[in-house]
Every structure is written in structure tokens, then in C-alpha cells.
Motif scaffolding. Structure first.
Motif, PDB file in Angstrom:
ATOM      1  N   ALA A 190       3.838  14.996 -13.526  1.00  0.00           N
ATOM      2  CA  ALA A 190       5.241  15.081 -13.926  1.00  0.00           C
ATOM      3  C   ALA A 190       6.120  15.752 -12.884  1.00  0.00           C
ATOM      4  CB  ALA A 190       5.357  15.825 -15.248  1.00  0.00           C
ATOM      5  N   GLY A 191       5.538  16.243 -11.784  1.00  0.00           N
ATOM      6  CA  GLY A 191       6.352  16.783 -10.706  1.00  0.00           C
ATOM      7  C   GLY A 191       6.140  18.235 -10.362  1.00  0.00           C
ATOM      8  N   SER A 231       0.370  13.288 -22.512  1.00  0.00           N
ATOM      9  CA  SER A 231       1.759  12.832 -22.470  1.00  0.00           C
ATOM     10  C   SER A 231       2.710  13.900 -22.989  1.00  0.00           C
ATOM     11  CB  SER A 231       1.916  11.536 -23.277  1.00  0.00           C
ATOM     12  OG  SER A 231       1.147  10.488 -22.713  1.00  0.00           O
ATOM     13  N   ALA A 232       2.265  14.703 -23.950  1.00  0.00           N
ATOM     14  CA  ALA A 232       3.100  15.808 -24.423  1.00  0.00           C
ATOM     15  C   ALA A 232       3.349  16.806 -23.307  1.00  0.00           C
ATOM     16  CB  ALA A 232       2.444  16.489 -25.620  1.00  0.00           C
ATOM     17  N   VAL A 233       2.304  17.143 -22.564  1.00  0.00           N
ATOM     18  CA  VAL A 233       2.444  18.083 -21.450  1.00  0.00           C
ATOM     19  C   VAL A 233       3.328  17.481 -20.356  1.00  0.00           C
ATOM     20  CG1 VAL A 233       1.218  19.278 -19.592  1.00  0.00           C
ATOM     21  CG2 VAL A 233       0.268  19.251 -21.909  1.00  0.00           C
ATOM     22  N   ALA A 234       3.072  16.248 -19.988  1.00  0.00           N
ATOM     23  CA  ALA A 234       3.845  15.615 -18.915  1.00  0.00           C
ATOM     24  C   ALA A 234       5.314  15.487 -19.289  1.00  0.00           C
ATOM     25  CB  ALA A 234       3.264  14.244 -18.582  1.00  0.00           C
ATOM     26  N   ARG A 262      10.839  17.694 -18.012  1.00  0.00           N
ATOM     27  CA  ARG A 262      12.099  18.370 -18.310  1.00  0.00           C
ATOM     28  C   ARG A 262      12.247  19.646 -17.472  1.00  0.00           C
ATOM     29  NH1 ARG A 262      14.621  17.677 -23.304  1.00  0.00           N
ATOM     30  NH2 ARG A 262      14.498  19.885 -23.893  1.00  0.00           N
ATOM     31  N   MET A 263      11.133  20.342 -17.275  1.00  0.00           N
ATOM     32  CA  MET A 263      11.177  21.558 -16.463  1.00  0.00           C
ATOM     33  C   MET A 263      11.460  21.234 -15.004  1.00  0.00           C
ATOM     34  SD  MET A 263       7.935  23.466 -18.251  1.00  0.00           S
ATOM     35  CE  MET A 263       7.854  23.520 -20.042  1.00  0.00           C
ATOM     36  N   VAL A 264      10.912  20.137 -14.521  1.00  0.00           N
ATOM     37  CA  VAL A 264      11.173  19.705 -13.146  1.00  0.00           C
ATOM     38  C   VAL A 264      12.664  19.415 -12.975  1.00  0.00           C
ATOM     39  CG1 VAL A 264      10.747  17.867 -11.469  1.00  0.00           C
ATOM     40  CG2 VAL A 264       8.845  18.865 -12.738  1.00  0.00           C
ATOM     41  N   SER A 265      13.253  18.737 -13.954  1.00  0.00           N
ATOM     42  CA  SER A 265      14.687  18.462 -13.893  1.00  0.00           C
ATOM     43  C   SER A 265      15.483  19.759 -13.898  1.00  0.00           C
ATOM     44  CB  SER A 265      15.115  17.576 -15.069  1.00  0.00           C
ATOM     45  OG  SER A 265      14.492  16.316 -15.016  1.00  0.00           O
ATOM     46  N   ALA A 266      15.084  20.700 -14.761  1.00  0.00           N
ATOM     47  CA  ALA A 266      15.803  21.970 -14.867  1.00  0.00           C
ATOM     48  C   ALA A 266      15.698  22.779 -13.582  1.00  0.00           C
ATOM     49  CB  ALA A 266      15.261  22.777 -16.039  1.00  0.00           C
ATOM     50  N   ALA A 267      14.560  22.679 -12.886  1.00  0.00           N
ATOM     51  CA  ALA A 267      14.356  23.453 -11.659  1.00  0.00           C
ATOM     52  C   ALA A 267      15.204  22.948 -10.506  1.00  0.00           C
ATOM     53  CB  ALA A 267      12.885  23.437 -11.269  1.00  0.00           C
ATOM     54  N   ARG A 281       5.750   8.254 -11.464  1.00  0.00           N
ATOM     55  CA  ARG A 281       6.629   9.041 -12.324  1.00  0.00           C
ATOM     56  C   ARG A 281       7.967   9.291 -11.634  1.00  0.00           C
ATOM     57  NH1 ARG A 281       9.535  13.401 -11.501  1.00  0.00           N
ATOM     58  NH2 ARG A 281       7.876  13.864 -10.002  1.00  0.00           N
ATOM     59  N   ALA A 282       7.927   9.657 -10.359  1.00  0.00           N
ATOM     60  CA  ALA A 282       9.156   9.922  -9.633  1.00  0.00           C
ATOM     61  C   ALA A 282      10.046   8.684  -9.589  1.00  0.00           C
ATOM     62  CB  ALA A 282       8.838  10.402  -8.220  1.00  0.00           C
ATOM     63  N   ALA A 283       9.451   7.517  -9.345  1.00  0.00           N
ATOM     64  CA  ALA A 283      10.230   6.280  -9.271  1.00  0.00           C
ATOM     65  C   ALA A 283      10.783   5.888 -10.632  1.00  0.00           C
ATOM     66  CB  ALA A 283       9.359   5.160  -8.708  1.00  0.00           C
ATOM     67  N   ALA A 284       9.976   6.059 -11.685  1.00  0.00           N
ATOM     68  CA  ALA A 284      10.410   5.667 -13.028  1.00  0.00           C
ATOM     69  C   ALA A 284      11.547   6.548 -13.522  1.00  0.00           C
ATOM     70  CB  ALA A 284       9.233   5.725 -13.996  1.00  0.00           C
ATOM     71  N   VAL A 285      11.461   7.846 -13.297  1.00  0.00           N
ATOM     72  CA  VAL A 285      12.524   8.758 -13.723  1.00  0.00           C
ATOM     73  C   VAL A 285      13.799   8.500 -12.923  1.00  0.00           C
ATOM     74  CG1 VAL A 285      13.230  11.183 -13.827  1.00  0.00           C
ATOM     75  CG2 VAL A 285      10.942  10.525 -14.573  1.00  0.00           C
ATOM     76  N   ALA A 286      13.646   8.144 -11.658  1.00  0.00           N
ATOM     77  CA  ALA A 286      14.818   7.877 -10.814  1.00  0.00           C
ATOM     78  C   ALA A 286      15.615   6.679 -11.316  1.00  0.00           C
ATOM     79  CB  ALA A 286      14.379   7.651  -9.367  1.00  0.00           C
TER      80      ALA A 286
END
Length: 416
Positions: free
Chosen positions: A160-161, A119-122, A127-132, A390-395
Motif C-alpha cells: 500500500a506504499g 485488504s483491510a490492512v492495505a 489512507r495513511m500514505v495519502s495523509a503522509a 497499487r501506485a498506478a491504480a490509486v493514481a
């Protein structure tokens, strides 16, 4: 504990354990659950064989009665939890183990060791996926963590994407897409940089990615296009002031007619350096140390606590720690995500009430029933399902969740 509980006659008392994080890493706004599939896979094979039992016996670590109990150990309880890939907040009951005390307490280290790291890695990877901002990322951190953790990290980052990993075992075991590039050693092996490029292109074709910063970048870019042609797949840059170097390389590639050649950057990236490159003509990122180390938070800070047990009459009794700064909330719980117009507003944790209302999404799903693991969460299919979830939950999260600046959890956790 098992030995003492067997002696006291309380080992078989029905109990409920919860795995949760008291808080998010400082400044983070949400976390991403990862490790569920790995935990269930481990649980299905969690046994005490003769070598382990003999070691316990020889060291007199537990008595013979406990060794006999361990020899027959098979988890027979129920496990519910957040679907892998789900967003979590402080206090979220990510995993709920319902079993006898002895069966459940034995899983504490197994569960925490998996969920804390994955979970720490994910969470960092998300956050990196969002930044990209839609540009692909590859996980390339196997050299920066333990050999088994490397596989787990690749899996968690993909959930995580991230788009791919350089770890082939993660591809073999979990179906994570794999990719790689040549290292500086390959260039240094050859008499000239041109010889190295020609060898790589001859083997892998012009669509390969050529590393252009071993010596002089402009010279390497020109040589790369001369060798592979304007159809060169990509160049990789692993050093220097990336915003300016990338801009120069893009201009040079375009001037040479290689307008379709992509630029991949590596070089100790994290979510902040990736965000700083948003305006640069970068096509893809390769991330190593930062993602496998949780971007400074290599463990998610999760704990595993007893929250309820049955009394002598069979009724559930809430139990909780009262110690300062480590108090827990007792009771069997039913968490839901409260939504307004499809956007999450609250992490609502109901105590002793399983019924969700309109506008609420229940968060616990069955993972193990009567000791039988739900296979939907295992293997490649389970990992792919976690990535989709993950994609649906973050959305569902408010826009503030995607900010990289320090802040409070994006949703309040409310107990009712």
C-alpha cells in the motif's frame, strides 16, 4: 457440503464462485486488494495429509468416501482476480474461482481469511500514505497482532506504499525493506542517557536514530548531538503533544547545527494524526496498532458466493441469493474500470460479456490455470509487482478519493 454433494452426484458440477465486498468500511472511499500472492502460495500447498485425515476419520466428521476424496485433493480449476494492489469498490469481483463445486467450495475459508485481513490492512495503510503526503512511513505493529498476522500486515502495508517494516520475517519471506530503532529499554539499561547514546552510536554509527523522549527531550537532543555530532541521522519522538514537541526539537537541532538530522515520530499514529502533522517538520512516521488493525476495521467484510453453475445440458445458469440485505448478483462477470482522460469514473461489471471497449481497463487477470499457479504473483517479485500496481491504480482515482473525511465510495459500481 462436500460429503452431501458427493452423495447427491453434484460435487463435480462446474461452478463459479466470487469473492467480493458488499460494502466498504463506513466512510471509506475505496479499498486496496492485498493477499493475492499469499493466497496463491497457500493454494499451491493446500493438501490434506494423513494427520488431518486421521483426525477427520477418528471424529467421524465426514465419511470414508469423503476422506478418500480429500486425500486426493488438488485444486485443478481456474482462478482469475483483480491484480494484487488494485483498487476495489463494493461488489468488485476481486477473486473468481471456476471449478467443480467441491473443489471450489473448499477454498472459501482459505480465501476469505487471507483477503479479508490483508485488504483491510492495505486499505488503511493507503489512507495513511495519502495523509503522509510523500513522507515515508514504517510499519511497526508486530506487537499488536498475531505472530503470523504480523508478517502479513507488514507485507500488505508495503504494497500500500509504506517504505519499510520492523518485522524481519516479512523482509526474509517477502523482501519488504526492514528498519528499526532502539526502545526505551535500551536507554534505561544504561547508567545514563549519554552512555546509552554512546553505545548505540559506537555500534551503528552517527547515522543511527536516537530515541530522545525517555527523560527530558531538550536535554536528550543536546546530548544526542554532542555524542553523534551534527551528522546525527535522526531522532525519534514517541510521546507528548507531537506538533509542539516536533517544532521545538526542529528548532533545537537547527540551533545546534544538526540541520540535516531528521525527526521520526511514533506514538499511536493513524491517518488522522498523520494528516494533522502535515504542517509540522516531521520527516518520517512509524505506525503500529492502527495499521495492523485496519484503522478500526480489521476485516474487509468480504464474502465468497456461488454465482453460476452449469446445468445438465452444459449451459451456464446464473444463481444468486435473494435474502434481504444480503442479496447477490448472479452470473459470470467481466469487470472493467471506465476511464476518461486517464481518470477513473466507474466500476462497470458486465454480466456474461468479456469484451472491453475503448476507454475501459479490464480488471481480471489469470492467477491459476488448470490448477497451475501463475508464478508472476508469488514471492518477492510478486509483492513488488503488487506495490507498483497499487501506485498506478490509486493514481487513476479522482482527487476526492484521497480525502480522509467520511464519504461514499469514490466510484459507482454499475452492473450491465
Amino acid at each position: 457440503m462436500v460429503e452431501a454433494a458427493l452423495q447427491a452426484g453434484t460435487a463435480d458440477r462446474a461452478c463459479v464462485f466470487e469473492l467480493f465486498a458488499r460494502r466498504l468500511p463506513e466512510g471509506r472511499r475505496y479499498g486496496v486488494v492485498a493477499g493475492t500472492g499469499r493466497f496463491l502460495d497457500e493454494l499451491s500447498r493446500f493438501r490434506f495429509g494423513e494427520p488431518e485425515l486421521e483426525w477427520l476419520r477418528a471424529g467421524r466428521i465426514v465419511d470414508d468416501r469423503t476422506i478418500d476424496w480429500l486425500a486426493d485433493y488438488r485444486f485443478s480449476g481456474d482462478v482469475r482476480g483483480y491484480a494484487e494492489g488494485e483498487v476495489y469498490l463494493p461488489g468488485s469481483p476481486i477473486l473468481v474461482v471456476e471449478s467443480s463445486f467441491a473443489e471450489g467450495v473448499l477454498l472459501e475459508t482459505l480465501a476469505l481469511s487471507v483477503f479479508n485481513y490483508d485488504s483491510a490492512v492495505a486499505s488503511a495503510a493507503a489512507r495513511m500514505v495519502s495523509a503522509a503526503d510523500g513522507r515515508p512511513l514504517a510499519e511497526m505493529g508486530s506487537r499488536r497482532t498475531g505472530e503470523r498476522s504480523a508478517v502479513s500486515a507488514a507485507r500488505a502495508a508495503w504494497i500500500a506504499g509504506f517504505g519499510a517494516t520492523s518485522n524481519l520475517e516479512a523482509g526474509r519471506t517477502w523482501g519488504v525493506p526492514t528498519m528499526g530503532t532502539a526502545a526505551h529499554a535500551f536507554t534505561l539499561l544504561h547508567d545514563t542517557e549519554e552512555d546509552a547514546f554512546r553505545a548505540q552510536v559506537a555500534t551503528l554509527g552517527p547515522g543511527t536514530t536516537l530515541l530522545v523522549d525517555t527523560y527530558d527531550v531538550p536535554t536528550a537532543v543536546r546530548t544526542a548531538v554532542e555524542v553523534a555530532g551534527t551528522g546525527l541521522g535522526a531522532v525519534r519522538i514517541d510521546s507528548g503533544d507531537l506538533p509542539s514537541v516536533v517544532a521545538q526539537v526542529r528548532r533545537q537541532l537547527d540551533e545546534l547545527g544538526a540541520t540535516g538530522t531528521k525527526i521520526t515520530v511514533t506514538n499511536d499514529l493513524d491517518e488522522h494524526t498523520i494528516a494533522a502533522l502535515r504542517a509540522a517538520p516531521v520527516d518520517a512516521f512509524g505506525v503500529g496498532t492502527s495499521v495492523v488493525s485496519g484503522s478500526g476495521h480489521p476485516a474487509a467484510g468480504m464474502v465468497f458466493k456461488l454465482v453460476a453453475r452449469r446445468d445438465g445440458d452444459g449451459a451456464w445458469v446464473s444463481v444468486a441469493k435473494k435474502s434481504a440485505e444480503k442479496a447477490t448478483v448472479g452470473g459470470r462477470k467481466a469487470p472493467v474500470r471506465v476511464l476518461a482522460d486517464g481518470v477513473a469514473t466507474t466500476e462497470l461489471v458486465r454480466i456474461g460479456d468479456d469484451d472491453a471497449r475503448d476507454g475501459e481497463r479490464p480488471l481480471l487477470v489469470p492467477l491459476v490455470t488448470g490448477g497451475v499457479v501463475d508464478e508472476r504473483w508469488l514471492g518477492e517479485a510478486g509483492t513488488a509487482r503488487a506495490r507498483e500496481h497499487r501506485a498506478a491504480a490509486v493514481a487513476e482515482l479522482p482527487a476526492d478519493a484521497l480525502r480522509l473525511s467520511r464519504g461514499e465510495p469514490v466510484l459507482p459500481t454499475v452492473y450491465r
